[in-house]
Design a protein around this motif. Structure first.
Motif, PDB file in Angstrom:
ATOM      1  N   SER A 110     -72.468  70.895 -17.416  1.00 51.32           N
ATOM      2  CA  SER A 110     -73.796  71.875 -16.707  1.00 51.32           C
ATOM      3  C   SER A 110     -72.307  71.523 -15.746  1.00 51.32           C
ATOM      4  O   SER A 110     -71.064  71.281 -15.486  1.00 51.32           O
ATOM      5  CB  SER A 110     -74.645  71.366 -15.943  1.00 51.32           C
ATOM      6  N   GLY A 111     -72.510  72.792 -15.072  1.00 56.14           N
ATOM      7  CA  GLY A 111     -71.761  73.059 -13.368  1.00 56.14           C
ATOM      8  C   GLY A 111     -71.307  71.630 -13.049  1.00 56.14           C
ATOM      9  O   GLY A 111     -70.845  70.969 -12.126  1.00 56.14           O
ATOM     10  N   THR A 112     -73.110  70.985 -12.530  1.00 47.24           N
ATOM     11  CA  THR A 112     -73.339  69.969 -11.721  1.00 47.24           C
ATOM     12  C   THR A 112     -72.327  68.944 -12.298  1.00 47.24           C
ATOM     13  O   THR A 112     -71.733  67.869 -11.447  1.00 47.24           O
ATOM     14  CB  THR A 112     -74.192  69.845 -11.742  1.00 47.24           C
ATOM     15  N   THR A 136     -75.603  76.666  -1.225  1.00 44.97           N
ATOM     16  CA  THR A 136     -75.706  76.869  -2.595  1.00 44.97           C
ATOM     17  C   THR A 136     -76.702  76.215  -3.020  1.00 44.97           C
ATOM     18  O   THR A 136     -77.982  75.745  -3.063  1.00 44.97           O
ATOM     19  CB  THR A 136     -74.352  75.622  -1.950  1.00 44.97           C
ATOM     20  N   ASP A 137     -76.223  76.004  -4.304  1.00 41.27           N
ATOM     21  CA  ASP A 137     -76.859  75.318  -5.564  1.00 41.27           C
ATOM     22  C   ASP A 137     -76.919  73.994  -5.491  1.00 41.27           C
ATOM     23  O   ASP A 137     -76.232  73.187  -4.805  1.00 41.27           O
ATOM     24  CB  ASP A 137     -76.063  75.931  -6.593  1.00 41.27           C
ATOM     25  N   THR A 140     -74.026  71.238  -6.053  1.00 41.81           N
ATOM     26  CA  THR A 140     -72.791  71.336  -5.182  1.00 41.81           C
ATOM     27  C   THR A 140     -73.446  69.732  -4.713  1.00 41.81           C
ATOM     28  O   THR A 140     -72.319  69.037  -4.917  1.00 41.81           O
ATOM     29  CB  THR A 140     -72.776  71.884  -4.126  1.00 41.81           C
ATOM     30  N   VAL A 182     -67.238  76.541  -1.638  1.00 39.46           N
ATOM     31  CA  VAL A 182     -68.026  77.292  -2.647  1.00 39.46           C
ATOM     32  C   VAL A 182     -68.130  78.556  -2.343  1.00 39.46           C
ATOM     33  O   VAL A 182     -67.438  78.949  -1.686  1.00 39.46           O
ATOM     34  CB  VAL A 182     -69.857  76.679  -2.227  1.00 39.46           C
ATOM     35  N   ASP A 208     -66.232  74.903  -6.013  1.00 37.15           N
ATOM     36  CA  ASP A 208     -67.148  75.225  -6.992  1.00 37.15           C
ATOM     37  C   ASP A 208     -67.039  76.874  -6.493  1.00 37.15           C
ATOM     38  O   ASP A 208     -67.049  77.048  -6.119  1.00 37.15           O
ATOM     39  CB  ASP A 208     -68.219  74.758  -5.586  1.00 37.15           C
ATOM     40  N   ALA A 210     -68.883  77.992  -9.424  1.00 39.81           N
ATOM     41  CA  ALA A 210     -69.543  77.712 -10.155  1.00 39.81           C
ATOM     42  C   ALA A 210     -70.659  79.684 -10.543  1.00 39.81           C
ATOM     43  O   ALA A 210     -70.673  79.806 -11.422  1.00 39.81           O
ATOM     44  CB  ALA A 210     -71.207  77.258  -9.771  1.00 39.81           C
ATOM     45  N   GLN A 211     -69.878  80.076  -9.433  1.00 45.66           N
ATOM     46  CA  GLN A 211     -70.855  81.301  -9.305  1.00 45.66           C
ATOM     47  C   GLN A 211     -69.357  82.260  -9.373  1.00 45.66           C
ATOM     48  O   GLN A 211     -69.606  84.371  -9.487  1.00 45.66           O
ATOM     49  CB  GLN A 211     -71.438  82.045  -8.498  1.00 45.66           C
ATOM     50  N   SER A 232     -70.334  77.310 -14.066  1.00 46.47           N
ATOM     51  CA  SER A 232     -71.294  76.494 -14.444  1.00 46.47           C
ATOM     52  C   SER A 232     -71.493  78.201 -15.844  1.00 46.47           C
ATOM     53  O   SER A 232     -70.388  79.390 -15.276  1.00 46.47           O
ATOM     54  CB  SER A 232     -72.681  77.439 -13.453  1.00 46.47           C
ATOM     55  N   GLN A 234     -74.251  78.206 -16.656  1.00 50.18           N
ATOM     56  CA  GLN A 234     -75.876  78.385 -16.925  1.00 50.18           C
ATOM     57  C   GLN A 234     -76.352  79.749 -17.506  1.00 50.18           C
ATOM     58  O   GLN A 234     -76.008  80.509 -16.570  1.00 50.18           O
ATOM     59  CB  GLN A 234     -76.403  77.456 -15.319  1.00 50.18           C
ATOM     60  N   LYS A 237     -75.476  82.762 -15.102  1.00 49.35           N
ATOM     61  CA  LYS A 237     -74.518  83.457 -14.501  1.00 49.35           C
ATOM     62  C   LYS A 237     -73.221  84.014 -15.331  1.00 49.35           C
ATOM     63  O   LYS A 237     -74.022  84.343 -16.149  1.00 49.35           O
ATOM     64  CB  LYS A 237     -73.245  81.595 -14.503  1.00 49.35           C
ATOM     65  N   GLY A 244     -73.762  74.903 -19.650  1.00 52.76           N
ATOM     66  CA  GLY A 244     -72.511  74.596 -19.426  1.00 52.76           C
ATOM     67  C   GLY A 244     -71.771  74.695 -18.058  1.00 52.76           C
ATOM     68  O   GLY A 244     -72.431  74.859 -17.241  1.00 52.76           O
TER      69      GLY A 244
HETATM   70  C1  LIG Z   1     -74.932  76.963 -10.896  1.00 50.89           C
HETATM   71  C2  LIG Z   1     -74.973  76.781  -9.106  1.00 50.89           C
HETATM   72  C3  LIG Z   1     -74.244  74.686  -9.218  1.00 50.89           C
HETATM   73  C4  LIG Z   1     -74.529  74.127 -10.394  1.00 50.89           C
HETATM   74  O1  LIG Z   1     -73.929  74.626 -11.625  1.00 50.89           O
HETATM   75  P1  LIG Z   1     -74.995  74.240 -13.297  1.00 50.89           P
HETATM   76  O2  LIG Z   1     -74.388  74.263 -14.267  1.00 50.89           O
HETATM   77  O3  LIG Z   1     -76.084  74.221 -12.752  1.00 50.89           O
HETATM   78  O4  LIG Z   1     -74.915  72.792 -12.583  1.00 50.89           O
HETATM   79  C5  LIG Z   1     -73.103  74.689  -8.486  1.00 50.89           C
HETATM   80  N1  LIG Z   1     -72.525  75.613  -7.245  1.00 50.89           N
HETATM   81  C6  LIG Z   1     -73.482  76.912  -7.733  1.00 50.89           C
HETATM   82  C7  LIG Z   1     -72.990  77.526  -5.887  1.00 50.89           C
HETATM   83  C8  LIG Z   1     -73.899  77.211  -8.481  1.00 50.89           C
HETATM   84  O5  LIG Z   1     -74.078  78.943  -8.150  1.00 50.89           O
END
Ligand SMILES: *Cc1c(COP(=O)(O)O)cnc(C)c1O
Length: 452
Positions: A110-112, A136-137, A140, A182, A208, A210-211, A232, A234, A237, A244
C-alpha cells in the motif's frame, strides 16, 4: 507570516483580476452553453442538466489484458515475489521505475506501507519529528506514527490546498528529521521551496506522491525530485490495483535499505538485519498493474486536457476558484479535480445547498476531507500515551498541543468541492460541458439556494 500574507494577497489580486475580466466578457457573450444553464433548478422541479442514468466513465479501469494477466499469474503458481526473480512484482518494479524516470523501485502492499518503509529506512524513530500537512490521507501521518515519531502538522496555502513552506519552516525544532510534503489532488506542492528549506536545515524529504502518478513539475516526475517518493495504487487512485504502493529513488544504498525494511528486515543477501514489517507487494497486485501501465500515459493526457477545458469553462464564475497551481506545474494526475466554493459570491448560500442543487442536476461533487487530521482523536491519544510521554518532554508535548492549529486547513475543508476525477475526467468534451453547465446553472440561480 509577512511572506505568506503577501503570497495570499498576490494570489487573491490575480484571481479576482482574472474573474473580473471573465465576468466582463461573460456579460457580453454569456457563458459558453448559456442556453443549457438557463431554466429552473432541477431541485425545484426543473429539467436536470444531466440525466441521472447517464454513466460517467467507470473506475477502476479494466480491460482484457488485465483479466488475462491475473489469470496467467493464478495459473503460474508464482503468487509471492520471493518464488521467482522474474515474476510480476519484479517486472512491475522495473517498468514503473522506467516510466517515472527513476533508477529503482520497491513495490509494497500500500501507499501507507511505502511511506512507513521510507521513514524506517531513514532511521527516523522515537524522539524524532517529521513535518507534514493535516490535509491528507490518514496514511501520511500513520507512516510517521508507526515509527513512533511525531507528525508535526503545518498549515496550508489555502488556494492550492498544499503544505505552506513558510509555516513548515517555522515548525522546525531541534528534533525535526524530515519533511513529508504531499502533492494533494495529484498537483505539485511548492516543492522547490520545500527542497530549499530541507537543504538549509539538513532535513530528509519523502515525497508523498500517492495521488500524483505521472504528474510533472519543473521537468521531472513527482516522486522523483526528493531522494524518496511514494505512490499508492489503492482502488481510487489513477493507477490502481485495489491496494498497492511503491517507492522510487535513485540512491542505490537507500533503496536497498527500503527493500530490506519492507522485506521483514531481511536484505537481498538473505540476512535479517533491521526492524522491518512485512510489506511486500504480492504477484496478483502486480499482475493487475503491469498491463495497466501501457495506457496510463494516454489516460493521464486525456484527464489533463479535460481538466484544462473544464477550468476554462469555469473561469467566468466568481463563486468557484479551481485549485491554484504553482509555477513549474506542467501537468497533474487529476486524481481529484478540486475547487473552492466561495460562499460570499453565492448570496451567502451554504455549500451544502450548492451540493444538493448540483446533485439534482446530475452532478455529484464531494466536500472530500471533512476536517484536517489535526482535529482527529489520535492527537489526544498519543499525547496521553506512555510511549510518547517517554519519548518527548512534557514541555514539548504541551507546546505541540498548543500549536496544533491550522486555520487555513479548516477553511479549505469548509470550502472544498471536488470531483473524483480518476474516472469522470476520462470522459468526453460533452461530459465536461455537463459538469460546467451544472455548476454555472446553479450559480445563475444562486438567489434560489436559500429556499432549498
Ligand atoms: C491514498 C493516499 C495515501 C495512502 O495510500 P494507501 O495505498 O491508501 O495506503 C497516502 N497519502 C495520500 C495523499 C493518499 O492519497
Amino acid at each position: 507570516m509577512k511572506r505568506r500574507d503577501l503570497t495570499r494577497r498576490q494570489f487573491i489580486a490575480a484571481a479576482s483580476a482574472s474573474s473580473i475580466a471573465a465576468v466582463a466578457s461573460a456579460s457580453l457573450t454569456g457563458y459558453a452553453g448559456l442556453t443549457r444553464t438557463a431554466g429552473t433548478l432541477a431541485v425545484l422541479g426543473g429539467e436536470p442538466v444531466r440525466n441521472k442514468n447517464k454513466p460517467w466513465p467507470a473506475w477502476p479501469y479494466v480491460d482484457e489484458r488485465i483479466v488475462d494477466s491475473v489469470v496467467k499469474t493464478t495459473r503460474s503458481g508464482i503468487w509471492c515475489r520471493i518464488q521467482s526473480a522474474s515474476g510480476a512484482v519484479a517486472a512491475f518494479e522495473k517498468e514503473y521505475a522506467k516510466l517515472m524516470g527513476a533508477r529503482f523501485c520497491v513495490a509494497t502492499g500500500s501507499g501507507t506501507q511505502a511511506l512507513h518503509t521510507c521513514v524506517e529506512a531513514l532511521g527516523i524513530g522515537p524522539g524524532d519529528e517529521v513535518i507534514t500537512t493535516p490535509y491528507t490521507d490518514p496514511g501520511t501521518i500513520q507512516a510517521i506514527l508507526s515509527a513512533r515519531a511525531l507528525p508535526v502538522l503545518a498549515d496550508l496555502d489555502p488556494a492550492s490546498y498544499q503544505l505552506d513552506p513558510d509555516d513548515a519552516e517555522r515548525r522546525i525544532t531541534e528534533n525535526t528529521r524530515a519533511i513529508m510534503p504531499v502533492h494533494m489532488m495529484g498537483q505539485p506542492c511548492h516543492l522547490e521551496r520545500i527542497m530549499a528549506i530541507a537543504r538549509k536545515h539538513n532535513l530528509a524529504v519523502i515525497e508523498d506522491a500517492a495521488q500524483a502518478h505521472l504528474s510533472e513539475y519543473q521537468g521531472k516526475k513527482l516522486g522523483t525530485i526528493a531522494p524518496l517518493g511514494c505512490f499508492s495504487f489503492q482502488a481510487s487512485k489513477t493507477i490502481a490495483c485495489g491496494e498497492g504502493g511503491a517507492i522510487v529513488g535513485d540512491d542505490e544504498a537507500l533503496m536497498d535499505k527500503c527493500y530490506t525494511v519492507h522485506n521483514h528486515g531481511t536484505s537481498r543477501r538473505g540476512r535479517t538485519e533491521v526492524i522491518g514489517p512485512k510489506y511486500r507487494m504480492n504477484e496478483f497486485q502486480a499482475a493487475v498493474l503491469l498491463p495497466q501501465l501501457l495506457g496510463a500515459q494516454e489516460r493521464f493526457q486525456r484527464r489533463n486536457e479535460n481538466a484544462a477545458y473544464l477550468t476554462s469553462r469555469l473561469k467566468g464564475c466568481p463563486g468557484i476558484l479551481p485549485q491554484k497551481l504553482y509555477q513549474g506545474t506542467a501537468s497533474g494526475s487529476f486524481y481529484i479535480y478540486a475547487m473552492s466554493y466561495k460562499k460570499e459570491q453565492w448570496n451567502g448560500a451554504d455549500r451544502s445547498a450548492f451540493l444538493k442543487a448540483l446533485e439534482a442536476e446530475g452532478l455529484s461533487l464531494s466536500p472530500y476531507i471533512g476536517h484536517g487530521l489535526h482535529r482527529e482523536p489520535w492527537v489526544e491519544n498519543i499525547l496521553r500515551s506512555k510511549v510518547y510521554q517517554k519519548m518527548f518532554s512534557p514541555r514539548r508535548l504541551r507546546q505541540y498541543r498548543d500549536e496544533l492549529n491550522c486555520p487555513n486547513c479548516d477553511r479549505v475543508c469548509q470550502e472544498m468541492a471536488m470531483v473524483w476525477a480518476s474516472g469522470p475526467l476520462l470522459g468526453t468534451r460533452s461530459d465536461m460541458d455537463d459538469i460546467a453547465d451544472a455548476i454555472l446553472k446553479v450559480y445563475e440561480n444562486r438567489d434560489r439556494l436559500g429556499s432549498i
